[in-house]
Write a protein that holds these residues in place. Structure first.
Motif, mmCIF file in Angstrom:
data_model
loop_
_atom_site.group_PDB
_atom_site.id
_atom_site.type_symbol
_atom_site.label_atom_id
_atom_site.label_comp_id
_atom_site.label_asym_id
_atom_site.label_seq_id
_atom_site.Cartn_x
_atom_site.Cartn_y
_atom_site.Cartn_z
ATOM 1 N N THR A 3 -2.185 59.503 -30.444
ATOM 2 C CA THR A 3 -0.958 59.648 -31.211
ATOM 3 C C THR A 3 -0.075 58.420 -30.999
ATOM 4 N N PHE A 4 0.952 58.309 -31.837
ATOM 5 C CA PHE A 4 1.906 57.195 -31.695
ATOM 6 C C PHE A 4 2.542 57.224 -30.306
ATOM 7 N N GLY A 5 2.906 58.431 -29.862
ATOM 8 C CA GLY A 5 3.524 58.559 -28.543
ATOM 9 C C GLY A 5 2.602 58.106 -27.428
ATOM 10 N N GLU A 6 1.305 58.374 -27.580
ATOM 11 C CA GLU A 6 0.346 57.953 -26.560
ATOM 12 C C GLU A 6 0.175 56.432 -26.558
ATOM 13 N N TRP A 7 0.231 55.811 -27.730
ATOM 14 C CA TRP A 7 0.173 54.348 -27.788
ATOM 15 C C TRP A 7 1.411 53.737 -27.137
ATOM 16 N N VAL A 8 2.559 54.349 -27.375
ATOM 17 C CA VAL A 8 3.792 53.867 -26.742
ATOM 18 C C VAL A 8 3.688 54.009 -25.227
ATOM 19 N N SER A 9 3.179 55.154 -24.780
ATOM 20 C CA SER A 9 2.986 55.367 -23.354
ATOM 21 C C SER A 9 2.019 54.336 -22.771
ATOM 22 N N TYR A 78 -2.194 46.733 -22.165
ATOM 23 C CA TYR A 78 -3.326 47.259 -22.937
ATOM 24 C C TYR A 78 -4.655 46.692 -22.439
ATOM 25 N N ALA A 113 -5.492 46.249 -29.668
ATOM 26 C CA ALA A 113 -4.042 46.296 -29.456
ATOM 27 C C ALA A 113 -3.608 45.206 -28.481
#
Length: 311
Positions: A3-9, A78, A113
């Motif tokens: 999810t977007f939140g997981e990418w931010v995390s 990343y 990423a």
């Protein structure tokens, strides 16, 4: 799919103050070298009657330097996620979720990423070189990207050989700070060098706190960090030294004609709590807030020092 939140995390936002901090110090030192805020407002000239950037020029150079630092920091995060994940060293984690190790994202997506982030840093870096004419930043920038990737990437990652602090000190301390100062003032001063050493030590302290937390898991998978080499007790002592020494290096800008650099001492208020936690013997998940607190302490130190040298 993550999810977007997981990418931010996965970008590990708690580490981003370490990207902003050297830019603040470098900007402050650069402004101090060209006469401070009054010089850019009144349109004075720098050493040798060379024209200095106006307010917009200083802001542009600082912003580009920040984009370089953020791109490298996020790219490193990343890249570390990807490389540790495919090696299996993140299979048993105490800290925040990793995208690759948890299976939330495909390894190639995390790798992509990382390189997109490095690409942003490269574009911003080229723009910074073009506006500042500091051509030495190009080879140094290439080295920074390579160092970020091979920290945990490649066949012989130096992050697994207790050299992670060297990378952090050099690139998120010396290079980021001195590169910013040079882009603004066209030169590097004692104040800039002292500030670069100080914030480099703070960055090393953040990494040390992270690695103290991970000593058991890193030892189990053969990841040799400096904390693993030193052992728990010595690593905690070294962490304390890393957050104490930056205040000794405040003598540099003070001697260099910036007495208000002493303002950075006020950041000790933020330093006390994480040092207490580390020296208390806290481990595992209880050290996670300490990593964030140390990053914020570094940011407070950098902001106050940057203001002190720019006035």
């Amino acid at each position: 799919m993550a999810t977007f939140g997981e990418w931010v995390s996965g970008a590990r936002l708690r580490t981003l103050p370490l990207a902003l901090a050297p830019v603040l110090i470098g900007t402050g030192a650069g402004l101090g070298d060209i006469g401070g805020f009054s010089a850019i407002i009144l349109g004075a000239t720098g050493p040798g009657e060379a024209p200095i950037p106006d307010v917009g020029g200083v802001l542009l150079r600082s912003l580009l330097a920040l984009l370089v630092a953020l791109g490298l920091q996020i790219g490193s995060n990343y890249a570390n996620d990807y490389s540790d994940g495919i090696r299996g060293t993140d299979d048993e984690r105490v800290g925040p979720m990793r995208l690759t190790g948890s299976g939330a994202a495909e390894p190639e997506a995390v790798k992509r990423a990382a390189f997109i982030s490095f690409g942003v840093a490269a574009v911003a870096g080229i723009a910074l070189v073009l506006v500042s004419h500091q051509w030495w930043l190009i080879p140094v920038g290439v080295l920074a990207v390579l160092a970020a990737w091979y920290y945990t990437g490649g066949k012989r990652p130096y992050g697994y050989m207790a050299l992670g602090e060297v990378f952090v000190f050099v690139f998120f301390g010396l290079v980021a700070t001195l590169g910013t100062a040079s882009a603004i003032a066209g030169s590097v001063s004692v104040a800039a060098v002292s500030g670069a050493i100080g914030i480099g030590l703070f960055a090393c302290a953040v990494l040390m706190a992270n690695n103290i937390r991970d000593i058991p898991s890193d030892s189990a998978v053969g990841k040799t960090t400096l904390a693993v080499v030193l052992g728990d007790g010595a690593a905690r002592a070294v962490y304390t030294l890393m957050v104490a020494l930056p205040y000794v290096f405040l003598m540099g800008p003070i001697i260099d004609g910036h007495p208000l650099a002493v303002l950075a001492v006020l950041s000790l208020v933020v330093v006390v709590q994480p040092v207490k936690v580390v020296l208390s013997g806290a481990n595992g998940a209880t050290l996670i807030p300490t990593i964030k607190s140390t990053s914020l302490a570094a940011l407070a130190y950098a902001f106050l020092l940057g203001v002190g040298t720019a006035l």
